[in-house]
Design an enzyme around this catalytic site. Structure first.
Site, PDB file in Angstrom:
ATOM      1  N   ILE A   5      -0.846  -3.743  -3.239  1.00 32.19           N
ATOM      2  CA  ILE A   5      -0.457  -2.368  -2.937  1.00 32.19           C
ATOM      3  C   ILE A   5       0.103  -2.343  -1.522  1.00 32.19           C
ATOM      4  O   ILE A   5      -0.390  -3.032  -0.625  1.00 32.19           O
ATOM      5  CB  ILE A   5      -1.661  -1.408  -3.054  1.00 32.19           C
ATOM      6  CG1 ILE A   5      -2.298  -1.502  -4.452  1.00 32.19           C
ATOM      7  CG2 ILE A   5      -1.239   0.018  -2.750  1.00 32.19           C
ATOM      8  CD1 ILE A   5      -1.423  -1.026  -5.588  1.00 32.19           C
ATOM      9  N   ASN A  19     -14.328   2.118  -0.288  1.00 29.33           N
ATOM     10  CA  ASN A  19     -12.996   1.525  -0.150  1.00 29.33           C
ATOM     11  C   ASN A  19     -12.870   0.547   1.016  1.00 29.33           C
ATOM     12  O   ASN A  19     -11.977  -0.306   1.009  1.00 29.33           O
ATOM     13  CB  ASN A  19     -11.972   2.652   0.024  1.00 29.33           C
ATOM     14  CG  ASN A  19     -10.619   2.143   0.433  1.00 29.33           C
ATOM     15  OD1 ASN A  19      -9.886   1.542  -0.351  1.00 29.33           O
ATOM     16  ND2 ASN A  19     -10.262   2.356   1.702  1.00 29.33           N
ATOM     17  N   THR A  47       0.079  -1.558   1.637  1.00 32.26           N
ATOM     18  CA  THR A  47      -0.812  -1.055   2.684  1.00 32.26           C
ATOM     19  C   THR A  47      -0.735  -1.989   3.891  1.00 32.26           C
ATOM     20  O   THR A  47      -0.279  -3.132   3.771  1.00 32.26           O
ATOM     21  CB  THR A  47      -2.268  -1.010   2.201  1.00 32.26           C
ATOM     22  OG1 THR A  47      -2.724  -2.349   1.953  1.00 32.26           O
ATOM     23  CG2 THR A  47      -2.396  -0.175   0.933  1.00 32.26           C
ATOM     24  N   TYR A  55     -12.855 -13.133  -0.233  1.00 29.90           N
ATOM     25  CA  TYR A  55     -12.411 -11.841  -0.741  1.00 29.90           C
ATOM     26  C   TYR A  55     -12.627 -11.755  -2.250  1.00 29.90           C
ATOM     27  O   TYR A  55     -13.163 -10.767  -2.764  1.00 29.90           O
ATOM     28  CB  TYR A  55     -10.936 -11.653  -0.396  1.00 29.90           C
ATOM     29  CG  TYR A  55     -10.323 -10.357  -0.867  1.00 29.90           C
ATOM     30  CD1 TYR A  55     -10.434  -9.196  -0.101  1.00 29.90           C
ATOM     31  CD2 TYR A  55      -9.623 -10.293  -2.065  1.00 29.90           C
ATOM     32  CE1 TYR A  55      -9.861  -8.011  -0.528  1.00 29.90           C
ATOM     33  CE2 TYR A  55      -9.052  -9.110  -2.501  1.00 29.90           C
ATOM     34  CZ  TYR A  55      -9.179  -7.969  -1.731  1.00 29.90           C
ATOM     35  OH  TYR A  55      -8.616  -6.797  -2.166  1.00 29.90           O
ATOM     36  N   GLY A  78      -3.978   2.974   4.832  1.00 28.70           N
ATOM     37  CA  GLY A  78      -3.858   2.369   3.508  1.00 28.70           C
ATOM     38  C   GLY A  78      -4.398   3.202   2.370  1.00 28.70           C
ATOM     39  O   GLY A  78      -4.158   4.418   2.286  1.00 28.70           O
ATOM     40  N   LYS A  91     -15.198  -9.148  -4.188  1.00 28.31           N
ATOM     41  CA  LYS A  91     -14.685  -8.190  -5.166  1.00 28.31           C
ATOM     42  C   LYS A  91     -15.245  -8.461  -6.560  1.00 28.31           C
ATOM     43  O   LYS A  91     -15.438  -7.537  -7.356  1.00 28.31           O
ATOM     44  CB  LYS A  91     -13.166  -8.221  -5.181  1.00 28.31           C
ATOM     45  CG  LYS A  91     -12.523  -7.733  -3.878  1.00 28.31           C
ATOM     46  CD  LYS A  91     -12.925  -6.315  -3.527  1.00 28.31           C
ATOM     47  CE  LYS A  91     -12.092  -5.750  -2.373  1.00 28.31           C
ATOM     48  NZ  LYS A  91     -12.485  -4.364  -2.042  1.00 28.31           N
TER      49      LYS A  91
END
Length: 253
Positions: free
Chosen positions: A188, A87, A190, A153, A17, A157
């Site tokens: 994205i 990341n 991934t 999540y 990813g 973040k």
């Protein structure tokens, strides 16, 4: 080319990813890169494909002591690092009503505790660097908008977004040669986004050309911005938050 010539970078979650794309792009721009991932087989393949300017190390970003080992191994292989990209991450669905405390803690430990540990270890080393250094923290559009199906999540973040600013200001106040910024991608293309739990569909995202709103971005769209933030070109930019979202923040898909 060579925008990162002479730079040494560490990229977590580099086995696939975004981490894979960032590592490949950094190396193409002249950096030597240490790729880390909990999946040693996957990250080794990526590093071997990059070549002599990359090494792979196994890392669970929640392991506090492993961070010191990663920085020591980087110094042994290439020298003191100038770049860290935090990341590593995962996404597990769960709303505020059905997310268990166990799953909440699992996600925040990786994506918030792990970033904290990475930033702390990076500053300990980078504050003595004789050239500008950069910490790039991968946040998400979920930190700017909220995302009800993924409460843990979003929380993690959101914490990364605020912590990034605190880290950046601390470094400025201490006169350290370190900038710290957060990236906020939308969807994205991934493996994490393509997994069944997230439910992204459609065809493969093209690497070039315009992308219609609501479609997935390409990993290189994020990697390109990482190159800029990692390079000395962005020397006047710190404590920033940068959407990579094709306008979704202002016109949700």
């Amino acid at each position: 080319m060579d925008r990162l010539n002479g730079k040494i970078a560490i990229v977590t979650g580099a086995g696939s990813g975004l981490g894979k794309a960032i590592s490949e792009t950094f190396a193409a721009e002249g950096a030597r890169v240490v790729l880390t991932d909990i999946d040693m087989e996957a990250v080794t393949k990526v590093a071997e494909a990059i070549g002599a300017n990359a090494i792979a190390l196994q890392q669970d970003v929640v392991d506090e002591h492993r961070w010191d080992e990663i920085f020591a191994a980087t110094a042994d292989a290439f020298g003191a690092p100038h770049i860290l990209v935090n990341n590593a991450g995962l996404v597990i669905p769960g709303t505020i009503e059905d997310c268990s405390l166990e799953l909440f803690r699992k996600q925040t430990s990786i994506m918030l505790d792990g970033v904290f540990l990475g930033c702390r270890s990076a500053i300990k080393v980078m504050k003595s660097n004789d050239q500008p250094s950069s910490i790039i923290n991968m946040s998400s559009m979920a930190a700017l908008q909220g995302y009800s199906p993924f409460v843990a999540y979003s929380a993690a973040k959101g914490g990364v977004r605020s912590m990034t600013k605190s880290v950046a200001l601390h470094c400025k106040e201490q006169d350290y040669p370190i900038r710290c910024n957060s990236l906020h991608p939308a969807g994205i293309d991934t493996p994490m986004v393509r997994q069944e739990a997230v439910g992204a569909g459609g065809g493969e995202t093209p690497a070039t050309g315009m992308i219609e709103i609501g479609e997935l971005g390409h990993p290189n769209d994020v990697a390109a911005l990482c190159v800029y933030l990692a390079s000395d070109e962005s020397r006047f930019m710190t404590a920033g938050e940068y959407p990579v979202d094709n306008g979704v923040l202002y016109k949700p898909a």
